[in-house]
Design an enzyme around this catalytic site. Structure first.
Site, mmCIF file in Angstrom:
data_model
loop_
_atom_site.group_PDB
_atom_site.id
_atom_site.type_symbol
_atom_site.label_atom_id
_atom_site.label_comp_id
_atom_site.label_asym_id
_atom_site.label_seq_id
_atom_site.Cartn_x
_atom_site.Cartn_y
_atom_site.Cartn_z
ATOM 1 N N ASN A 114 1.741 -3.537 2.959
ATOM 2 C CA ASN A 114 0.720 -4.206 2.153
ATOM 3 C C ASN A 114 0.082 -3.134 1.272
ATOM 4 O OD1 ASN A 114 -1.384 -5.616 1.062
ATOM 5 N ND2 ASN A 114 -2.559 -5.777 2.963
ATOM 6 N N GLY A 160 -10.511 1.059 9.261
ATOM 7 C CA GLY A 160 -11.350 1.816 8.326
ATOM 8 C C GLY A 160 -12.058 2.994 8.965
ATOM 9 N N SER A 199 -4.709 -0.214 10.719
ATOM 10 C CA SER A 199 -4.620 1.253 10.731
ATOM 11 C C SER A 199 -3.355 1.752 11.422
ATOM 12 C CB SER A 199 -5.858 1.862 11.394
ATOM 13 O OG SER A 199 -7.004 1.462 10.699
ATOM 14 N N GLU A 228 -4.949 -8.529 13.122
ATOM 15 C CA GLU A 228 -5.673 -7.362 12.582
ATOM 16 C C GLU A 228 -7.088 -7.357 13.150
ATOM 17 O OE1 GLU A 228 -5.315 -6.708 8.077
ATOM 18 O OE2 GLU A 228 -5.968 -8.759 8.357
ATOM 19 N N LYS A 257 -1.969 -3.464 -1.148
ATOM 20 C CA LYS A 257 -3.326 -3.789 -1.640
ATOM 21 C C LYS A 257 -3.384 -3.607 -3.162
ATOM 22 C CE LYS A 257 -4.839 -2.976 2.954
ATOM 23 N NZ LYS A 257 -5.879 -2.713 3.886
ATOM 24 N N HIS A 307 -5.598 -12.690 4.692
ATOM 25 C CA HIS A 307 -5.889 -11.297 5.041
ATOM 26 C C HIS A 307 -7.404 -11.124 5.226
ATOM 27 C CE1 HIS A 307 -6.246 -6.965 4.754
ATOM 28 N NE2 HIS A 307 -4.963 -6.914 5.082
ATOM 29 N N GLU A 330 -9.351 -8.959 4.257
ATOM 30 C CA GLU A 330 -10.072 -8.567 3.047
ATOM 31 C C GLU A 330 -10.312 -9.768 2.141
ATOM 32 O OE1 GLU A 330 -7.439 -5.366 1.986
ATOM 33 O OE2 GLU A 330 -8.174 -4.229 3.706
HETATM 34 P P1 PGA Z 1 -4.468 -0.464 7.004
HETATM 35 O O1 PGA Z 1 -4.382 -1.933 6.439
HETATM 36 O O2 PGA Z 1 -3.132 -0.145 7.590
HETATM 37 O O3 PGA Z 1 -4.816 0.358 5.802
HETATM 38 O O4 PGA Z 1 -5.555 -0.490 8.031
HETATM 39 C C1 PGA Z 1 -3.649 -2.912 7.099
HETATM 40 C C2 PGA Z 1 -3.928 -4.190 6.370
HETATM 41 O O5 PGA Z 1 -5.108 -4.514 6.261
HETATM 42 O O6 PGA Z 1 -3.000 -4.842 5.857
#
Ligand code: PGA
Length: 253
Positions: free
Chosen positions: A7, A170, A212, A164, A9, A94, A96
């Site tokens: 991902n 973070g 993460s 997640e 982003k 997601h 976010e």
């Molecule tokens: P991250 O993100 O590996 O940077 O924590 C995972 C995600 O939110 O897709």
């Protein structure tokens, strides 16, 4: 067969960088024998990466897709257009996007629209906090129930669930999530999927860990945690580390 999803982003910021990172990952994915790799770049790059993928064993996905196929919806991405340009996956719900105000109701509509267009859905769920009384189980169950409302039973083959835990993601995370944390939650998720789709089908739906993930914790989540795959954010832009994750996943078969 493990499923490793990148991902990206909002990164990178240029086509040249996107192509360079993708070309590195494509090499890693081509070496893997038992691992399916999906790259979800910003939508601007989807068409270019589909072309760059050619016939290689690597799939491209969107990071989001709208719940209508067409209409006067400025700025949204049609799931039909995403499919037509060559994407085969869409991330839905997601954390976010949930933080930007996306509700379970909207997420459920997006999941249905994606499978209606023959895209596989990577549905994200995860609790904000872990409390000692176990309220987080109820939080994730409620998310699953609401986000899969109306999801056609016949489309279970196009469903992937990614867990997640928001508290573990973070720089401000209180602690890292552990493989047992994942394992415990995946049992709950599997139980819910069994209620919805029946045992036989539920056990074919991949449950990924996504919070993460890096090249050091990937294998423990896959082996000890029993994850069917990983949703990798930041580290998926680092070709060396991401390809290490693919290689490790490939050792699991
Ligand atoms: P991250 O993100 O590996 O940077 O924590 C995972 C995600 O939110 O897709």
């Amino acid at each position: 067969m493990k499923l490793i999803v990148a991902n990206w982003k909002m990164y990178p910021k240029t086509v040249a960088e996107a192509k360079a990172i993708f070309s590195g990952i494509k090499k890693g994915a081509s070496r893997a024998k038992h691992t399916r790799v999906v790259v979800c770049p910003p939508h601007l790059f989807v068409g270019g990466l589909v072309a760059a993928a050619g016939k290689a064993r690597i799939a491209i996905g969107g990071q989001n897709a709208f719940f209508d196929d067409e209409g006067a919806k400025t700025g949204e991405t049609s799931p039909a257009a995403l499919k037509n340009i060559g994407a085969t996956y869409a991330i839905v719900g997601h954390s976010e996007r949930r933080a930007l105000g996306e509700t379970d109701e909207v997420i459920a509509a997006k999941a249905c629209a994606a499978v209606r267009n023959k895209l596989s859905v990577i549905l994200c769920v995860g609790e904000h906090n872990r409390d000692e009384h176990g309220a987080y189980f109820a939080e994730v169950s409620a998310q699953l129930r609401a986000s899969l409302a109306g999801f056609p039973k016949t489309e279970a083959k196009r469903l992937v669930v990614a867990y997640e835990p928001i508290w573990a993601i973070g720089a401000k995370a209180k602690r890292a999530a552990t493989p047992p944390d994942f394992c415990e939650m995946s049992i709950l998720i599997r139980r819910y999927l069994t209620e919805l789709f029946g045992k036989k089908v539920a056990f074919t739906i991949p449950i990924l860990y996504g919070g993460s993930v890096d090249d050091r914790n990937a294998l423990p989540f896959l082996v000890e945690g029993g994850a069917d795959g990983l949703l990798v954010g930041r580290v998926s832009l680092d070709v060396g580390k991401f390809n290490t994750i693919i290689t490790l996943a490939d050792t699991c078969k």
